[in-house]
Design an enzyme around this catalytic site. Structure first.
Site, short mmCIF file in Angstrom:
data_model
loop_
_atom_site.label_atom_id
_atom_site.label_comp_id
_atom_site.label_asym_id
_atom_site.label_seq_id
_atom_site.Cartn_x
_atom_site.Cartn_y
_atom_site.Cartn_z
CE LYS A 1 2.46 -37.26 -7.18
NZ LYS A 1 2.55 -36.73 -8.54
NE ARG B 1 8.57 -29.92 -7.60
CZ ARG B 1 8.02 -31.11 -7.88
NH1 ARG B 1 7.44 -31.82 -6.94
NH2 ARG B 1 8.06 -31.59 -9.11
CB CYS C 1 3.46 -38.27 -19.54
SG CYS C 1 3.59 -38.11 -17.75
NE ARG D 1 4.56 -34.60 -3.79
CZ ARG D 1 4.82 -35.02 -5.02
NH1 ARG D 1 4.76 -34.19 -6.04
NH2 ARG D 1 5.13 -36.28 -5.23
CB CYS E 1 3.04 -32.00 -14.02
SG CYS E 1 3.65 -33.59 -13.48
CB CYS F 1 10.04 -34.71 -17.23
SG CYS F 1 8.97 -35.81 -16.30
CE LYS G 1 0.75 -32.89 -6.33
NZ LYS G 1 0.62 -32.97 -7.78
CB CYS H 1 4.09 -30.31 -17.38
SG CYS H 1 4.49 -31.47 -18.69
C1 HEM Z 1 1.71 -39.95 -10.96
C2 HEM Z 1 1.66 -38.68 -11.04
C3 HEM Z 1 2.83 -37.75 -11.22
C4 HEM Z 1 4.16 -38.01 -11.36
C5 HEM Z 1 4.87 -39.35 -11.36
C6 HEM Z 1 4.83 -36.73 -11.51
C7 HEM Z 1 6.17 -36.56 -11.71
C8 HEM Z 1 6.76 -35.35 -11.94
C9 HEM Z 1 8.12 -35.15 -12.33
C10 HEM Z 1 9.14 -36.25 -12.56
C11 HEM Z 1 8.33 -33.83 -12.43
C12 HEM Z 1 9.63 -33.14 -12.75
C13 HEM Z 1 9.73 -32.73 -14.14
C14 HEM Z 1 10.90 -31.79 -14.33
O1 HEM Z 1 10.92 -30.76 -13.65
O2 HEM Z 1 11.81 -32.08 -15.13
C15 HEM Z 1 7.11 -33.18 -12.10
C16 HEM Z 1 6.92 -31.82 -12.07
C17 HEM Z 1 5.80 -31.22 -11.59
N1 HEM Z 1 4.61 -31.81 -11.30
FE1 HEM Z 1 4.25 -33.75 -11.37
N2 HEM Z 1 3.89 -35.74 -11.42
C18 HEM Z 1 2.67 -36.32 -11.28
C19 HEM Z 1 1.45 -35.68 -11.19
C20 HEM Z 1 1.29 -34.30 -10.99
C21 HEM Z 1 0.05 -33.62 -10.90
C22 HEM Z 1 -1.32 -34.28 -11.01
C23 HEM Z 1 0.34 -32.30 -10.67
C24 HEM Z 1 -0.58 -31.12 -10.47
C25 HEM Z 1 -1.77 -31.06 -10.89
C26 HEM Z 1 1.77 -32.18 -10.68
C27 HEM Z 1 2.45 -31.01 -10.51
C28 HEM Z 1 3.75 -30.85 -10.86
C29 HEM Z 1 4.41 -29.58 -10.86
C30 HEM Z 1 3.82 -28.25 -10.41
C31 HEM Z 1 5.69 -29.81 -11.32
C32 HEM Z 1 6.76 -28.76 -11.49
C33 HEM Z 1 6.97 -28.33 -12.83
C34 HEM Z 1 5.82 -27.70 -13.54
O3 HEM Z 1 5.37 -26.60 -13.16
O4 HEM Z 1 5.38 -28.28 -14.55
N3 HEM Z 1 2.31 -33.41 -10.88
N4 HEM Z 1 6.17 -34.13 -11.81
S1 SF4 Z 2 3.17 -34.43 -16.86
FE1 SF4 Z 2 4.55 -36.08 -17.26
S2 SF4 Z 2 6.00 -35.15 -18.70
FE2 SF4 Z 2 5.01 -33.48 -17.67
S3 SF4 Z 2 6.37 -33.01 -15.93
FE3 SF4 Z 2 4.73 -34.39 -15.22
S4 SF4 Z 2 5.63 -36.38 -15.32
FE4 SF4 Z 2 6.89 -35.05 -16.62
#
Ligand code: HEM
Ligand code: SF4
Length: 570
Positions: free
Chosen positions: A215, A83, A479, A153, A483, A440, A217, A434
């Site tokens: 993290k 990323r 999940c 980030r 995201c 993922c 933001k 997401c």
């Molecule tokens: C414990 C909380 C979280 C974990 C462990 C987590 C983990 C991950 C993982 C593993 C990915 C990669 C998925 C892929 O590209 O195959 C991802 C993508 C992403 N996450 Fe999270 N995430 C969390 C919470 C959040 C939250 C609350 C937000 C924003 C509100 C966020 C924003 C994003 C964004 C922007 C991406 C890039 C892909 C997309 O646009 O969906 N994440 N996250």
């Molecule tokens: S919401 Fe959960 S399934 Fe979707 S990208 Fe984030 S970690 Fe992966």
């Protein structure tokens, strides 16, 4: 309300293993460099598996073929997601051409994913191509530093480049905030760009030797647009103008969406208003918020470590007073601001600078050549002739920005021929998912691959109830990590298991209210039955301009979430 529950400023107890890992990492170096030489595995070993996240990468595997690989006694097909750091989402066309080529030549999936935090990801980079990826970014002036893990980030900024000079100024602040809060370690440059180790010892004056507890933001928001969804973020600067010039910011702290199924100690939370600051205090205040969270955030339990939990534990007023003390300022009362929406304006708009800006709707942010829509080839062709820049939006769309009138027709021709300007209805424009499966590792249910057909079915429901041009902000997240920002949607689906979701309703169009769970663990058919019934009522009983989410609250269909830390799960 939060003041009723003050707790200790610092949580004592056994530190989580992530804290050991950070402390022992030698400022994020670990043994990543040595690991790169190890061709026996396609993945990274030991602590490096997590450490690479600080360098903008997640180790993943293709879950569609995981079982088959296991049967063949092969290790999962490891590959990295990488990323980029792109404050405010602005990327030059020269940079775009480089990343397009890399995606084409050196990734398994051959796609570029625009994320809802205004940057892009590559999926499926094999270990041998990881270093070339960082080198390629460096050559065009980009990096992937601090785009994942326990750091500040990518900094977001309202992406409208056209309507006022404020946007330019706001963007400059997003960049400054991003630079100011970056890790200072030379690890990134040493590992990926072969830069010499400088003799001096590393220091992290802002983030500290063990970085942040979790993290973090940041956003810069230009009302009336809340396209960045500030309430999903820890630290938010709302631009306040006087006579068309930016004079300062309202600061809102402690938003966040991640929850855990069934764990009532976790909750989504909207950010709290701290007050107004004049521009000159911006960096000092940002630093004070980050260092307060650094020192007070819970390092014993990662599920309780984000700023939102620190605020609830110590009390908003106590946290705010500490920020004032550290920054040497007093917050003024929050200045008036209003949000009217979160969506992007798709199509051409003329800016104040007499240039034109074309917002392209990119479903799921996935840039790929589909059989009938060569989106990737089309954007590359535009990037070859366009001299302005591209801007990625927090809605996963792309703006071709700064087009002179004389070049409009040529760009539009390419965009139309490659399916980048296919007409879509407001419902699709206001839907998001997401990534989820297949990449993922945390995915529980489909999201990106589920959304397009699901939206078609929601459109049919709208049509049936004679509101075909209406929209309901709809989001799917694979999940409960959230995201896809479903917990700020009017209809939010949170993945529970393959084919099953929790249905949340009662958010609003401007993203200032968290939707409550309405039905648990249901199938797509059941979801659509609920939506059909509710949309039927909304279409008949709504007041003028009343959004779906507001209607479900007014009609008593769902109780509003007023104090999420305490009443989200009631
Ligand atoms: C414990 C909380 C979280 C974990 C462990 C987590 C983990 C991950 C993982 C593993 C990915 C990669 C998925 C892929 O590209 O195959 C991802 C993508 C992403 N996450 Fe999270 N995430 C969390 C919470 C959040 C939250 C609350 C937000 C924003 C509100 C966020 C924003 C994003 C964004 C922007 C991406 C890039 C892909 C997309 O646009 O969906 N994440 N996250
Ligand atoms: S919401 Fe959960 S399934 Fe979707 S990208 Fe984030 S970690 Fe992966």
């Amino acid at each position: 309300m939060s003041e009723k529950h003050p707790g200790p400023l610092v949580v004592e107890g056994k530190l989580s293993d992530a804290e050991r890992l950070k402390r022992e990492s030698n400022y994020l170096r670990g043994t990543i460099k040595e690991d790169l030489q190890d061709g026996l595995t396609g993945g990274f070993r030991g602590d490096n598996f997590l450490l690479i996240r600080f360098h903008g990468m997640y180790q993943q595997d293709d879950r569609d073929i995981r079982a088959e690989r296991a049967e063949q006694k092969l290790e999962p097909r490891h590959a990295m997601m990488l990323r980029c750091r792109l404050p405010g989402g602005i990327i030059t066309t020269e940079q775009w051409r480089a990343i397009d080529k890399f995606a084409e030549d050196k990734t398994i999936y051959g796609s570029i994913r625009l994320t809802n935090r205004q940057t892009f990801q590559f999926h499926g980079i094999l270990k041998k191509n990881v270093k070339p990826a960082h080198e390629m970014l460096h050559e065009v002036g980009l990096d992937a530093l601090a785009t994942a893990n326990d750091v500040n980030r990518n900094v977001l900024c309202t992406s409208n480049p056209v309507e006022s000079e404020l946007h330019q100024e706001a963007y400059e602040w997003a960049k400054k905030l991003s630079e100011h809060l970056l890790p200072r370690t030379r690890a990134y440059a040493e590992i990926w760009w072969d830069q010499e180790k400088v003799a001096t010892t590393d220091e992290e004056p802002i983030l500290g030797e063990t970085y942040l507890p979790r993290k973090f933001k940041t956003t810069v928001v230009v009302p009336p647009q809340n396209d960045v969804d500030l309430h999903a973020n820890d630290m938010n600067f709302i631009a306040i103008a006087k006579d068309g010039k930016l004079v300062g910011f309202n600061l809102l702290v402690g938003g966040g969406l991640s929850i855990e199924h069934g764990n009532k100690a976790t909750y989504a939370r909207t950010a709290s208003e701290f007050g107004y600051i004049p521009l000159e205090h911006t960096l000092a205040v940002a630093e004070a918020v980050v260092t307060t969270q650094r020192d007070w955030g819970n390092r014993t339990d990662r599920k309780n470590a984000k700023t939102k939990y620190t605020l609830e534990r110590v009390g908003v007023e106590v946290f705010k007073a500490e920020v004032e003390r550290r920054a040497g300022i007093k917050f003024e009362p929050t200045r008036a601001y209003e949000f009217t929406g979160r969506g992007d304006r798709i199509g051409w708009v003329k800016g104040i600078d007499d240039k034109w800006h074309l917002t392209l709707f990119i479903e799921n942010g996935r840039i790929l050549d589909y059989p009938d829509r060569p989106l990737k080839t089309g954007l590359m062709a535009i990037a070859k002739i366009h001299k302005g820049d591209f801007r990625l939006t927090a809605n996963q769309n792309l703006i071709v920005a700064g087009v002179p009138a004389s070049e409009k027709a040529a760009i539009e021709k390419i965009a139309k021929e490659s399916g980048l300007m296919n007409a879509v209805k407001p419902q699709r424009e206001n839907s998001m998912a997401c990534v989820s499966f297949p990449t993922c590792p945390l995915a529980m249910a489909e999201a990106e691959r589920f959304l397009p057909q699901f939206v078609t079915k929601v459109e049919e429901v709208l049509e049936k109830h004679q509101v075909p041009d209406e929209h309901i902000v709809t989001r799917v997240t694979g999940c409960p990590n959230g995201c896809g920002r479903a917990l700020l949607a009017e209809i939010g689906l949170v993945g529970k298991a393959p084919g099953r979701y929790n249905l949340h309703i009662g958010g609003n169009r401007i993203g200032t209210r968290i939707p409550r769970m309405y039905r648990e663990n249901i199938t797509e058919l059941e979801i659509l039955a609920s939506i059909d019934e509710l949309v039927g009522r909304w279409a008949k009983e709504r007041e003028a301009d009343e959004g779906f989410g507001d209607f479900t609250i007014r009609a008593g269909i769902i109780r509003p979430v007023l104090d999420p830390a305490r009443d989200l799960w009631d």
